[in-house]
Scaffold this motif. Structure first.
Motif, PDB file in Angstrom:
ATOM      1  N   ASP A  33       0.251   5.785   9.622  1.00 47.14           N
ATOM      2  CA  ASP A  33       0.793   5.060   8.469  1.00 47.14           C
ATOM      3  C   ASP A  33       1.509   5.940   7.443  1.00 47.14           C
ATOM      4  O   ASP A  33       2.573   5.565   6.960  1.00 47.14           O
ATOM      5  CB  ASP A  33      -0.326   4.291   7.752  1.00 47.14           C
ATOM      6  N   THR A  34       0.947   7.072   7.081  1.00 42.74           N
ATOM      7  CA  THR A  34       1.527   7.851   5.986  1.00 42.74           C
ATOM      8  C   THR A  34       2.923   8.389   6.315  1.00 42.74           C
ATOM      9  O   THR A  34       3.841   8.208   5.500  1.00 42.74           O
ATOM     10  CB  THR A  34       0.579   8.985   5.561  1.00 42.74           C
ATOM     11  N   PRO A  35       3.136   9.021   7.458  1.00 42.20           N
ATOM     12  CA  PRO A  35       4.509   9.423   7.772  1.00 42.20           C
ATOM     13  C   PRO A  35       5.467   8.232   7.857  1.00 42.20           C
ATOM     14  O   PRO A  35       6.628   8.340   7.439  1.00 42.20           O
ATOM     15  CB  PRO A  35       4.378  10.128   9.131  1.00 42.20           C
ATOM     16  N   ARG A  36       4.982   7.103   8.332  1.00 42.10           N
ATOM     17  CA  ARG A  36       5.829   5.910   8.400  1.00 42.10           C
ATOM     18  C   ARG A  36       6.128   5.389   6.994  1.00 42.10           C
ATOM     19  O   ARG A  36       7.241   4.923   6.725  1.00 42.10           O
ATOM     20  CB  ARG A  36       5.159   4.835   9.255  1.00 42.10           C
ATOM     21  N   LEU A  37       5.148   5.449   6.088  1.00 43.62           N
ATOM     22  CA  LEU A  37       5.391   5.055   4.698  1.00 43.62           C
ATOM     23  C   LEU A  37       6.459   5.946   4.071  1.00 43.62           C
ATOM     24  O   LEU A  37       7.380   5.451   3.403  1.00 43.62           O
ATOM     25  CB  LEU A  37       4.101   5.143   3.873  1.00 43.62           C
ATOM     26  N   LEU A  38       6.334   7.235   4.274  1.00 43.88           N
ATOM     27  CA  LEU A  38       7.303   8.174   3.706  1.00 43.88           C
ATOM     28  C   LEU A  38       8.691   7.949   4.298  1.00 43.88           C
ATOM     29  O   LEU A  38       9.687   7.957   3.563  1.00 43.88           O
ATOM     30  CB  LEU A  38       6.842   9.612   3.931  1.00 43.88           C
TER      31      LEU A  38
ATOM     32  N   PRO B  36      12.249  -6.302   8.164  1.00 43.73           N
ATOM     33  CA  PRO B  36      13.195  -6.179   7.062  1.00 43.73           C
ATOM     34  C   PRO B  36      12.631  -5.474   5.833  1.00 43.73           C
ATOM     35  O   PRO B  36      13.380  -4.944   5.028  1.00 43.73           O
ATOM     36  CB  PRO B  36      13.583  -7.624   6.739  1.00 43.73           C
ATOM     37  N   HIS B  37      11.317  -5.454   5.690  1.00 43.08           N
ATOM     38  CA  HIS B  37      10.678  -4.812   4.525  1.00 43.08           C
ATOM     39  C   HIS B  37       9.490  -3.971   4.999  1.00 43.08           C
ATOM     40  O   HIS B  37       8.336  -4.337   4.772  1.00 43.08           O
ATOM     41  CB  HIS B  37      10.233  -5.861   3.509  1.00 43.08           C
ATOM     42  N   PRO B  38       9.754  -2.833   5.626  1.00 46.77           N
ATOM     43  CA  PRO B  38       8.660  -2.044   6.197  1.00 46.77           C
ATOM     44  C   PRO B  38       7.649  -1.536   5.162  1.00 46.77           C
ATOM     45  O   PRO B  38       6.472  -1.366   5.494  1.00 46.77           O
ATOM     46  CB  PRO B  38       9.369  -0.887   6.904  1.00 46.77           C
ATOM     47  N   LEU B  39       8.079  -1.320   3.925  1.00 48.03           N
ATOM     48  CA  LEU B  39       7.116  -0.873   2.912  1.00 48.03           C
ATOM     49  C   LEU B  39       6.044  -1.922   2.660  1.00 48.03           C
ATOM     50  O   LEU B  39       4.868  -1.590   2.488  1.00 48.03           O
ATOM     51  CB  LEU B  39       7.825  -0.517   1.600  1.00 48.03           C
ATOM     52  N   VAL B  40       6.437  -3.194   2.652  1.00 45.97           N
ATOM     53  CA  VAL B  40       5.447  -4.270   2.465  1.00 45.97           C
ATOM     54  C   VAL B  40       4.488  -4.281   3.643  1.00 45.97           C
ATOM     55  O   VAL B  40       3.265  -4.328   3.471  1.00 45.97           O
ATOM     56  CB  VAL B  40       6.147  -5.643   2.308  1.00 45.97           C
ATOM     57  N   THR B  41       5.038  -4.238   4.843  1.00 48.64           N
ATOM     58  CA  THR B  41       4.211  -4.262   6.055  1.00 48.64           C
ATOM     59  C   THR B  41       3.249  -3.080   6.075  1.00 48.64           C
ATOM     60  O   THR B  41       2.064  -3.242   6.365  1.00 48.64           O
ATOM     61  CB  THR B  41       5.109  -4.229   7.311  1.00 48.64           C
ATOM     62  N   LEU B  42       3.758  -1.910   5.768  1.00 45.95           N
ATOM     63  CA  LEU B  42       2.938  -0.700   5.836  1.00 45.95           C
ATOM     64  C   LEU B  42       1.889  -0.632   4.724  1.00 45.95           C
ATOM     65  O   LEU B  42       0.743  -0.274   4.970  1.00 45.95           O
ATOM     66  CB  LEU B  42       3.833   0.542   5.812  1.00 45.95           C
ATOM     67  N   TRP B  43       2.255  -0.962   3.493  1.00 46.88           N
ATOM     68  CA  TRP B  43       1.301  -0.919   2.390  1.00 46.88           C
ATOM     69  C   TRP B  43       0.252  -2.019   2.492  1.00 46.88           C
ATOM     70  O   TRP B  43      -0.861  -1.876   1.977  1.00 46.88           O
ATOM     71  CB  TRP B  43       1.996  -1.005   1.035  1.00 46.88           C
ATOM     72  N   ALA B  44       0.590  -3.136   3.141  1.00 48.98           N
ATOM     73  CA  ALA B  44      -0.364  -4.243   3.245  1.00 48.98           C
ATOM     74  C   ALA B  44      -1.628  -3.832   3.997  1.00 48.98           C
ATOM     75  O   ALA B  44      -2.720  -4.336   3.704  1.00 48.98           O
ATOM     76  CB  ALA B  44       0.294  -5.447   3.923  1.00 48.98           C
TER      77      ALA B  44
ATOM     78  N   GLU C  56      -5.814  -3.385   9.797  1.00 45.30           N
ATOM     79  CA  GLU C  56      -4.753  -3.735  10.744  1.00 45.30           C
ATOM     80  C   GLU C  56      -4.272  -5.169  10.551  1.00 45.30           C
ATOM     81  O   GLU C  56      -3.075  -5.446  10.667  1.00 45.30           O
ATOM     82  CB  GLU C  56      -5.221  -3.504  12.187  1.00 45.30           C
ATOM     83  N   CYS C  57      -5.180  -6.084  10.225  1.00 47.19           N
ATOM     84  CA  CYS C  57      -4.754  -7.457   9.919  1.00 47.19           C
ATOM     85  C   CYS C  57      -3.898  -7.474   8.654  1.00 47.19           C
ATOM     86  O   CYS C  57      -3.012  -8.317   8.511  1.00 47.19           O
ATOM     87  CB  CYS C  57      -5.951  -8.384   9.785  1.00 47.19           C
ATOM     88  N   GLY C  58      -4.130  -6.527   7.750  1.00 47.13           N
ATOM     89  CA  GLY C  58      -3.278  -6.385   6.568  1.00 47.13           C
ATOM     90  C   GLY C  58      -1.842  -6.098   6.963  1.00 47.13           C
ATOM     91  O   GLY C  58      -0.909  -6.686   6.411  1.00 47.13           O
ATOM     92  N   HIS C  59      -1.661  -5.195   7.931  1.00 39.96           N
ATOM     93  CA  HIS C  59      -0.306  -4.916   8.416  1.00 39.96           C
ATOM     94  C   HIS C  59       0.318  -6.177   9.031  1.00 39.96           C
ATOM     95  O   HIS C  59       1.486  -6.480   8.792  1.00 39.96           O
ATOM     96  CB  HIS C  59      -0.309  -3.817   9.475  1.00 39.96           C
ATOM     97  N   ILE C  60      -0.468  -6.889   9.812  1.00 42.46           N
ATOM     98  CA  ILE C  60       0.043  -8.085  10.488  1.00 42.46           C
ATOM     99  C   ILE C  60       0.422  -9.154   9.459  1.00 42.46           C
ATOM    100  O   ILE C  60       1.502  -9.744   9.526  1.00 42.46           O
ATOM    101  CB  ILE C  60      -0.986  -8.611  11.508  1.00 42.46           C
ATOM    102  N   ILE C  61      -0.449  -9.385   8.490  1.00 40.76           N
ATOM    103  CA  ILE C  61      -0.182 -10.381   7.436  1.00 40.76           C
ATOM    104  C   ILE C  61       1.014  -9.948   6.586  1.00 40.76           C
ATOM    105  O   ILE C  61       1.883 -10.756   6.246  1.00 40.76           O
ATOM    106  CB  ILE C  61      -1.438 -10.612   6.580  1.00 40.76           C
ATOM    107  N   GLY C  62       1.057  -8.662   6.219  1.00 43.80           N
ATOM    108  CA  GLY C  62       2.181  -8.148   5.433  1.00 43.80           C
ATOM    109  C   GLY C  62       3.495  -8.319   6.154  1.00 43.80           C
ATOM    110  O   GLY C  62       4.500  -8.711   5.561  1.00 43.80           O
ATOM    111  N   GLY C  63       3.491  -8.049   7.450  1.00 39.54           N
ATOM    112  CA  GLY C  63       4.704  -8.234   8.236  1.00 39.54           C
ATOM    113  C   GLY C  63       5.124  -9.693   8.303  1.00 39.54           C
ATOM    114  O   GLY C  63       6.301 -10.019   8.132  1.00 39.54           O
TER     115      GLY C  63
END
Length: 161
Positions: free
Chosen positions: A112-117, A56-64, A23-30
């Motif tokens: 996460d996965t449906p949001r990534l897709l 602005p870049h949800p793929l970065v936030t989600l994959w992080a 979850e901190c990965g998502h926060i840092i990615g965002g």
């Protein structure tokens, strides 16, 4: 009995590390890509989440999340160089892959996965991530479990060799 207590404590610690690193990965990615964090919950006893808007870049936030969710524990295990640290890292490896796979199967739009897709991730990238993390994680974590759960032979006293 002691080995089961150690195993249970390692599982609990692994769960907390996995939740926090993911979850901190998502926060840092965002934060790294200019998203605004609007809400989050990191409590390990319920489903943690982080919400960003605008992002602005949800793929970065989600994959992080899943990427840092494995990179941080593995990096720490490399540095610490203890069996228990690898137990935690290997748990995080299989748990992050398993989470993306199960989230895909569930289709829950908040996972996460449906949001990534929805954000444009190619399904093959998710499959590759899941196969690598679950496959490697299974082999390594199985070995860790065997190590911590195996019986240790009791030394026999008074016996002739």
């Amino acid at each position: 009995m002691r080995r089961f207590a150690i195993f249970a404590m390692l599982l609990a610690a692994s769960w907390v590390v996995m939740i926090l690193s993911h979850e901190c990965g998502h926060i840092i990615g965002g934060m790294a890509c200019g998203a605004t964090l609007t809400d989050f919950d990191l409590a390990p006893w319920r489903m943690p989440y982080s919400l960003h808007s605008p992002d602005p870049h949800p793929l970065v936030t989600l994959w992080a999340g899943p990427m840092l969710g494995i990179a941080v524990p593995i990096s720490l295990a490399v540095i610490i160089r203890k069996r228990w640290a690898w137990f935690v890292a290997d748990f995080c490896l299989i748990a992050n892959g398993g989470y993306l796979a199960l989230a895909w199967l569930s289709g829950d739009r908040f996972l996460d996965t449906p949001r990534l897709l929805d954000a444009g991730a190619h399904p093959a990238m998710i499959v590759i991530y899941c196969v690598l993390t679950i496959g490697t994680g299974y082999i390594w974590f199985r070995s860790d479990c065997i190590h911590y759960l195996k019986r240790t032979p009791k030394p026999q006293t008074g016996s002739v060799p």
